[in-house]
Design an enzyme around this catalytic site. Structure first.
Site, short mmCIF file in Angstrom:
data_model
loop_
_atom_site.label_atom_id
_atom_site.label_comp_id
_atom_site.label_asym_id
_atom_site.label_seq_id
_atom_site.Cartn_x
_atom_site.Cartn_y
_atom_site.Cartn_z
N ARG A 17 28.22 64.05 91.90
CA ARG A 17 28.22 62.59 92.08
C ARG A 17 26.85 62.04 92.49
O ARG A 17 26.64 60.85 92.52
CB ARG A 17 29.30 62.21 93.10
N ASN A 249 28.80 62.39 99.40
CA ASN A 249 29.03 62.79 98.02
C ASN A 249 28.22 61.99 97.00
O ASN A 249 28.16 62.36 95.84
CB ASN A 249 30.51 62.69 97.69
N ARG A 355 -7.04 57.31 105.40
CA ARG A 355 -6.57 58.45 104.60
C ARG A 355 -6.79 59.76 105.36
O ARG A 355 -7.46 59.77 106.40
CB ARG A 355 -7.29 58.43 103.25
#
Ligand code: UD1
Ligand code: CA
Length: 487
Positions: A17, A249, A355
């Site tokens: 699912r 699920n 960064r």
């Protein structure tokens, strides 16, 4: 009581699912994979061993367990009792009953053949707590049951297996939604997929489970009916908080659990003295720490191993990943900070990008639209607007003017820029690395610098301005006389 509990986590399924290439248990909620949450909840319980049944993308699941610190490893500290997760391979995923049967040999051995208790949990229940499992185990022991099912009362029992009881309340069977009658579908008491079994009765019963005619799978849940019919003592333990045993699920359920886990973490920090604006909008990973009297504004992400000291402010919509911020650091709105370090009292942003490998000294100021990469900025230095600083070492009390660029890349290699204490870099300068700007030197605005500048010198490297008085008057006159040659 001599404890001999083995825990098995069922995690071999694909998770149809989810409609994903990634195995379901490797999807994340609250900053951890589903299986990582479950392993953390069960670890304190397994006196003998913890197993995971894996199958779909087994190598990937194994790798994820290892990188989350759950083994399996071969070095010292591995083996029984070390807390590592041992693996059972279920080659074909033919259902939860089949999954457990796949581990018979390993589980029997770990549970010292027939004497031990096997606790089964699913890999897709990330909100599960150790306390609930302890309670289940104690209940199972107290009732001297052969099997105990952890159940929950759900307002919306959805696709869960339903608990069938006799008139006197004793457990009869678990029926899966696909096989349930309209009447059974109305039952609110559901199977959480978490159980305790006595080893000696579990495996013979598993062998008698038949393929489900609807799905073609071997259901672990069918064991309950078989044991009940054989007259074994069964017990039911009700979970106090139905939310905690929710099985995930699909991705909508994943998002709901993620929200719950994020709120849990935010609440923990607030209780510890952190102010959080609109806590439902922030996403803070479980290992992040934040000091007291810090403020986290709305929409902030704090990821990985980020550590934030006291009295900091993290402005709205900033994202900080694997970074250390000391005390009284201000990060203004919409910054991205990754694998960097910011010292006491420094200020970053708005709209700044640190960064990896950036180190911002105490009291330094990094302003808007400044990008810094792999560079050290000394105490009290300033780059207030629009600059790129890469592969640089900047000393203390340096001023970096608007539009300054370290030209660090020649297309093949990266080169270093060194700017010493007290230097002044005028706006719009390009520093072509490798280059060094000496202590107290002054680079005139608009310079393109490719030679080292000695201490205290002025470097000016731009075309000289020339002025032609009255030039515009002459131009206009000329343009009026000349007929237009183009339209
Ligand atoms: C299962 C239960 C259901 C219960 C629910 C609770 C069965 C038949 N049904 O349904 O009664 O209400 O859990 O959440 O057991 N797995 C394997 N190998 C397989 C199949 C599944 O290891 O061949 C693993 C999955 O990876 C998963 C767990 O078992 O972690 C449960 O499987 P899933 O397909 O999610 O079962 P549900 O349909 O939710
Ligand atoms: Ca499930």
């Amino acid at each position: 009581m001599k404890d001999s509990t083995v825990v098995v986590i069922l995690a071999a399924g694909l998770g149809t699912r989810f409609k994903s290439k990634l195995p379901k248990v490797l999807h994340s909620a609250g900053g951890r994979t589903l299986i990582d949450h479950v392993v953390r909840a069960v670890k304190p319980l397994a006196s003998r061993a913890t197993f995971a049944v894996i199958g779909y993308q087994a190598a990937q699941v194994e790798q994820a367990l290892r990188s989350a610190g759950h083994g399996p490893g071969r070095g010292p500290g591995s083996g029984p009792g070390s807390g590592e997760v041992r693996l059972i391979l279920q080659k074909k995923q033919l259902g939860t009953g089949h999954a457990l049967a796949a581990g018979e040999r390993q589980l029997r051995r770990a549970a010292s053949s027939n004497r031990g208790t096997i606790m089964v949990v699913c890999g897709d229940t990330p909100l599960l707590t150790t306390a609930t499992l302890r309670n289940l185990l104690a209940h199972h022991r107290r009732k001297r049951a052969i099997a105990t099912v952890l159940t929950a009362d759900m307002a919306n029992p959805a696709a869960y297996g339903r608990i069938l009881r006799s008139a006197d309340g004793s457990l009869l069977a678990i029926v899966e939604l696909k096989s349930a009658t309209a009447e059974q579908k109305k039952i609110r008491e559901i199977n959480t997929g978490i159980y305790c079994f006595e080893t000696r009765e579990l495996f013979p019963a598993l062998k008698r489970v038949r393929k489900n005619p609807v799905s073609g799978e071997y259901y672990l849940t069918d064991v309950i009916e078989l044991l009940a019919k054989a007259g074994h003592r069964l017990a039911v333990c009700r979970a106090v908080d139905p939310d905690e045993v929710a099985g995930i699920n699909d991705r909508a359920e994943l998002a709901r659990v993620d929200t719950l886990l994020r709120l849990r973490k935010a609440r923990e920090l607030m209780i510890a003295g952190v102010t959080i604006h609109s806590p439902e909008t922030v996403r803070i990973d479980p290992d992040v720490t934040v000091g007291p009297d810090s403020t986290i504004e709305a929409g902030v992400y704090l990821n990985g191993g980020t550590k934030i000291g006291p009295e900091c402010v993290i402005g709205a919509y900033s994202i900080v990943t694997d970074s250390q911020l000391a005390a009284r650091v201000t990060v203004k709105t919409s910054c991205v900070i990754t694998e960097s370090q910011v010292d006491d009292g420094a200020s970053v942003g708005p709209f700044a990008h640190l960064r990896p490998g950036s180190q911002i000294g105490a009291g330094a100021r990094i302003g808007d639209f400044v990008e810094i990469k792999k560079s050290r900025i000394g105490r009290l230095s300033r780059a207030n607007h629009l600059a790129y600083i890469g592969d640089a070492t900047v000393g203390e009390d340096v001023n970096i003017g608007a539009g300054t660029i370290t030209v660090n890349y020649d297309g093949v290699n990266k080169h270093q820029t060194i700017i010493e204490d007290g230097a002044f870099i005028g706006s719009g300068s390009e520093l072509i690395a490798p280059v060094r700007i000496g202590r107290g030197a002054f680079v005139a605005a608009g310079s393109t610098i490719h030679d080292h500048v000695p201490a205290n010198a002025l470097a000016i490297a731009r075309a000289r301005q020339s002025v032609k008085p009255g030039w515009m008057v002459a131009r206009v006159r000329k343009l009026k006389k000349t007929p237009k040659t183009h339209s």
